[in-house]
Motif scaffolding. Structure first.
Motif, mmCIF file in Angstrom:
data_model
loop_
_atom_site.group_PDB
_atom_site.id
_atom_site.type_symbol
_atom_site.label_atom_id
_atom_site.label_comp_id
_atom_site.label_asym_id
_atom_site.label_seq_id
_atom_site.Cartn_x
_atom_site.Cartn_y
_atom_site.Cartn_z
ATOM 1 N N GLY A 1 43.787 55.433 25.432
ATOM 2 C CA GLY A 1 43.154 54.213 24.872
ATOM 3 C C GLY A 1 44.344 53.211 24.811
ATOM 4 N N PHE A 2 45.221 53.420 24.306
ATOM 5 C CA PHE A 2 46.353 52.382 24.334
ATOM 6 C C PHE A 2 47.121 52.070 25.650
ATOM 7 N N TYR A 3 47.714 52.982 26.206
ATOM 8 C CA TYR A 3 48.231 52.835 27.425
ATOM 9 C C TYR A 3 47.425 52.619 28.622
ATOM 10 N N TYR A 4 46.558 53.571 29.113
ATOM 11 C CA TYR A 4 45.854 53.538 30.080
ATOM 12 C C TYR A 4 44.600 52.493 30.034
ATOM 13 N N GLY A 5 44.198 52.582 28.621
ATOM 14 C CA GLY A 5 43.077 51.849 28.447
ATOM 15 C C GLY A 5 43.343 50.520 28.500
ATOM 16 N N PHE A 6 43.444 49.868 26.889
ATOM 17 C CA PHE A 6 43.853 48.461 26.806
ATOM 18 C C PHE A 6 45.006 47.935 27.417
ATOM 19 N N SER A 7 46.017 48.579 27.547
ATOM 20 C CA SER A 7 47.066 47.767 28.094
ATOM 21 C C SER A 7 47.033 47.671 29.668
ATOM 22 N N ARG B 1 44.115 48.657 31.518
ATOM 23 C CA ARG B 1 42.740 48.434 31.961
ATOM 24 C C ARG B 1 42.169 46.881 31.477
ATOM 25 N N THR B 2 43.014 46.499 30.582
ATOM 26 C CA THR B 2 42.528 45.104 29.896
ATOM 27 C C THR B 2 43.599 43.909 30.250
ATOM 28 N N ILE B 3 44.658 44.286 29.500
ATOM 29 C CA ILE B 3 45.778 43.386 29.752
ATOM 30 C C ILE B 3 46.482 43.027 30.970
ATOM 31 N N TRP B 4 46.920 44.211 31.579
ATOM 32 C CA TRP B 4 47.393 44.203 33.066
ATOM 33 C C TRP B 4 46.606 43.410 33.838
ATOM 34 N N PRO B 5 45.554 43.547 34.112
ATOM 35 C CA PRO B 5 44.862 42.943 35.108
ATOM 36 C C PRO B 5 44.498 41.602 34.857
ATOM 37 N N LEU B 6 44.327 41.359 33.568
ATOM 38 C CA LEU B 6 43.826 39.836 33.045
ATOM 39 C C LEU B 6 45.012 39.159 33.282
ATOM 40 N N PHE B 7 46.200 39.641 32.769
ATOM 41 C CA PHE B 7 47.408 38.804 32.979
ATOM 42 C C PHE B 7 47.907 38.735 34.356
ATOM 43 N N HIS B 8 47.411 39.344 35.306
ATOM 44 C CA HIS B 8 47.965 39.092 36.644
ATOM 45 C C HIS B 8 46.703 38.498 37.401
ATOM 46 N N TYR B 9 45.810 37.872 36.565
ATOM 47 C CA TYR B 9 44.595 37.027 37.276
ATOM 48 C C TYR B 9 43.544 37.830 38.037
ATOM 49 N N GLU C 1 38.688 45.379 31.752
ATOM 50 C CA GLU C 1 37.643 46.108 31.024
ATOM 51 C C GLU C 1 37.916 45.466 29.582
ATOM 52 N N PHE C 2 36.586 45.154 28.669
ATOM 53 C CA PHE C 2 36.996 44.647 27.237
ATOM 54 C C PHE C 2 35.934 45.681 26.530
ATOM 55 N N GLU C 3 36.692 46.770 26.204
ATOM 56 C CA GLU C 3 36.114 48.003 25.370
ATOM 57 C C GLU C 3 36.723 47.748 23.906
ATOM 58 N N LEU D 1 39.777 36.616 27.099
ATOM 59 C CA LEU D 1 40.126 37.937 26.267
ATOM 60 C C LEU D 1 39.422 37.873 24.871
ATOM 61 N N PRO D 2 38.309 38.840 24.529
ATOM 62 C CA PRO D 2 38.073 38.773 23.307
ATOM 63 C C PRO D 2 38.609 38.691 21.934
#
Length: 737
Positions: free
Chosen positions: A86-92, A94-102, A108-110, A178-179
């Motif tokens: 959830g922390f690494y493969y999930g939010f880090s 699947r959310t932050i990495w793609p978002l911060f790289h445009y 994914e916002f779960e 980002l929510p």
């Protein structure tokens, strides 16, 4: 003894379990190398995840693992499989990495992943708090741990905390999707110093802070509560000496000492001496643009067909996050592209693409760097890209050409390379052609400059610069504290206040007695303020003046028939003892007809701004505008007004989100001195928040107690942080304690 505590998602060692024993092997990654000087020098500790989940560690090995890590100055944070997922493969990732790289489409916002991210960040914070003393220095790294600074700050308000983000920080328009955007910003703002690779990332972050949190930002300082957070850029370097010396040693090897890969490269060089090797090294990641690079290579060969059998593209794609769906799809796409291009273009003696999907030891990287004529590194978005720097460091004869994406953070430092847009195949093809035909003299000239720069600003200097900046920021904060109105200083002020025979007290209103409001008319006094002002103004031998830029109509509505003394519109009007306002200065207002249309045009072009028409001044408010846009417009308006009023006796006051045009001979300093001259005062007190109050601080006698609300540069003797602190002062004045 104070120590440095480094925190990252992964520890700088790899654990290997075999035959009931444990082995800890130092990592060779960029961060581990970069932090070597900090970690090995003096007393230090590195906190992070070991790479093994709780389920993977036999209970009987726990103490052995702790001991093995301790030998490397490390301490582990325990994570379960669910937490890692959830922390690494999930939010880090699947959310932050793609978002911060445009790559917004991959984000994914779960909620569940976010909750796990928060919980794991708290685990890291708890691990720090368990090991840290107040005098220690904390350096937290990267996007996996963005909430940790504030979590630590909440428990240790005075500890020194630095944070460095190793990936891009996106523009406000991307980040705002980002929510949990405010939570992330506030998490980072627990730091004393926040570092980025480039100024672009820095300004994106500052823009988000201004626009989402509404905080005051002055240059690269952020003001939050009683703290100042510095934001700066520190482009990460490489261990230049390591790569340069490895390349020199490599060039002196005998045939027997060469690796199998080097022998293979040499064979192809000998078979086609004029052929060129293009080198592409990346982690397999959609941000790296590997698929686009393959298509661009095909485009190049079609545009310049005479290079067929004369060039070869070597692609090293290092496996990464292979259990994330997007990476699995990317791997398949690259495999298919390589297969198709090689299938369509290969000849009996020539394969256009050599494709390696694996990690390579350092020795083989040097083989590739030193054998390749052109390094072709074109990520779609990249925080830095150290491969570009490593390639240049290995060019011992200073030949070779670097083609680099302008979207890579390192492009800012490497203008001597051929910078390209990774989406522009035409430009890429022409740049490859230019690189192939670039004279050696030009290659040497470009690389000489690059090598000098990279050798000077290496990874050790990067780490030391950040640490020194963090130390300086803490010292700067301590310097501020010497001017802060402390309890002891306030006690001294109260002693003088109580024994004074006649007191004079000047109180600014907006930003001092009351906080700011988007609608200035809603910043009206509350009952507590009325009570405090009543008590102070009724004290014997005390002359209290409210001194403000507000218009007299507003103060008449708010404060009359109170028996307060009031000076408004910066000194145009005065009311004493509850009497009607009378003019303190004889000023003109015929100039307003000329200025008003200019302000109206700026209101039309600046959504959210408005004009406040006072009796003898005009104010343009932009508190409700977009912060960046409002600031830009204020600079533009200031330029226009400065030219327009050059021959008039007028001045422009730049206040807090407001610009005011008024007569030059009217200011709070002049007004306060006129009041001061009426009696023999032995205690003078003045407090205010913006630079219109600086006239007052400057003009009043040196023995006066002058206080600035906020930490901006000031003529005042002391400062307090906010209106809450001002209320505390008023309470002590009111109670004479």
């Amino acid at each position: 003894m104070a120590k440095t505590i480094i925190i990252s998602n992964r520890l700088p060692v790899q654990l290997q379990i075999s035959n009931g024993g444990i082995t800890a092997v130092p990592s060779v990654g960029g961060l581990a190398t970069g932090m070597k000087s900090v970690h090995s020098g003096g007393d230090s500790l590195w906190i992070g995840w070991s790479g093994l989940t709780d389920e993977e560690i036999p209970e009987e090995l726990i103490s052995k693992i702790d001991s093995a890590l301790a030998e490397h100055g490390s301490s582990k944070v325990n994570l379960t499989e669910k937490e890692v997922d959830g922390f690494y493969y999930g939010f880090s990732n699947r959310t932050i990495w793609p978002l911060f790289h445009y790559f917004l489409e991959y984000s994914e916002f779960e909620l569940e992943s976010w909750e796990i991210y928060k919980a794991v960040n708290q685990k890291f914070a708890d691990a720090i708090l368990e090991k840290a003393d107040n005098e220690d220095t904390i350096w937290i790294h990267d996007y996996q741990l963005m909430l940790v600074p504030q979590m630590v700050r909440a428990e240790r308000p005075d500890i020194s905390i630095g944070f460095f983000l190793h990936i891009p920080f996106p523009s406000y328009e991307i980040f705002r999707t980002l929510p949990w955007r405010k939570e992330v910003l506030l998490g980072l703002l627990g730091s004393d110093l926040i570092g980025f690779h480039t100024y672009d990332y820095e300004r994106h972050f500052l823009s988000s802070v201004r626009r989402l949190l509404g905080l005051e930002v002055s240059f690269n300082d952020i003001y939050l509560d009683e703290r100042v957070i510095k934001v700066d850029s520190f482009p990460m370097g490489i261990d230049y000496k390591k790569f340069s010396e490895a390349a020199k040693e490599h060039s002196q090897r005998s045939e027997e000492q060469k690796s199998e890969l080097q022998k293979r490269l040499d064979t192809h060089k000998k078979s086609a001496p004029d052929a060129k090797f293009f080198l592409s090294i990346d982690r397999l990641d959609y941000t790296k643009g590997i698929a686009k690079r393959l298509k661009a290579f095909e485009y190049f060969l079609n545009k310049y067909p005479h290079y067929k059998e004369k060039v070869r593209l070597i692609i090293l794609a290092v496996p990464s996050r292979s259990n994330v769906p997007q990476y699995q799809l990317l791997k398949r796409e690259i495999d298919e592209l390589v297969g198709r291009i090689n299938g369509e273009l290969s000849t009996v003696s020539w394969t256009p693409i050599w494709y390696f999907y694996r990690s390579m030891p350092f020795e083989n990287l040097i083989d590739l760097y030193t054998s390749s004529d052109i390094a072709w590194l074109t990520p779609i978005r990249d925080g830095m890209n150290l491969v570009a720097k490593e390639y240049i460091a290995t060019r011992t004869d200073k030949t070779g050409v670097l083609i680099l994406s302008e979207m890579a953070g390192s492009a800012n430092e490497m203008n001597e390379s051929l910078l390209i847009n990774p989406n522009n195949f035409e430009q890429i093809a022409d740049s490859l052609n230019e690189a192939i035909n670039m004279p050696k003299e030009e290659q040497i000239a470009r690389n000489t400059v690059l090598q000098k720069r990279l050798e000077r600003y290496n990874v050790e200097k990067w780490a030391n610069d950040f640490m020194n900046s963090l130390i300086n920021q803490k010292q700067k904060d301590q310097t501020y504290q010497t001017k802060r109105l402390s309890i002891d200083l306030m006690n001294t002020v109260m002693t003088d206040y109580k024994k004074a025979k006649r007191r004079l007290v000047f109180l600014d209103y907006d930003g001092t007695l009351a906080g700011f409001h988007n609608d200035p008319q809603k910043a009206s006094p509350d009952e507590e303020l009325y009570r405090l002002l009543d008590e102070i103004s009724s004290q014997e031998n005390t002359d209290m003046y409210l001194i403000s830029g507000r218009d007299k109509e507003t103060f008449t509505e708010w404060f009359l028939p109170k028996k307060y003394n009031m000076i408004v519109e910066h000194g145009v009007w005065i009311s004493q003892g509850g009497e009607e306002f009378r003019m303190l200065e004889n000023v003109k207002k015929d100039w307003m007809e000329k200025i008003l249309p200019v302000l109206e045009s700026f209101v039309d072009r600046t959504p959210g701004s408005f004009i406040e028409e006072k009796n003898y001044s005009l104010a343009w408010h932009y508190r409700k505008t977009d912060p960046d846009f409002g600031q830009k417009r204020s600079v533009e308006l200031n330029t226009v007004l400065t030219s327009l009023i050059a021959n008039d006796d007028l001045s422009v006051l730049n206040g807090n989100k407001v610009m005011e045009i008024k007569s030059s001979n009217v200011n709070k300093g002049r007004a306060s001195m006129r009041v001061y001259s009426e009696h023999d005062y032995d205690f003078v007190f003045a407090i205010g928040d913006d630079w219109t109050d600086e006239f007052m601080f400057q003009e009043l006698p040196k023995e006066s107690v002058t206080i600035k609300v906020g930490r901006q540069k000031t003529q005042a003797k002391y400062f307090v942080d906010n209106t809450k602190n001002v209320r505390s002062i008023l309470k002590r004045f009111a109670e004479k304690r």
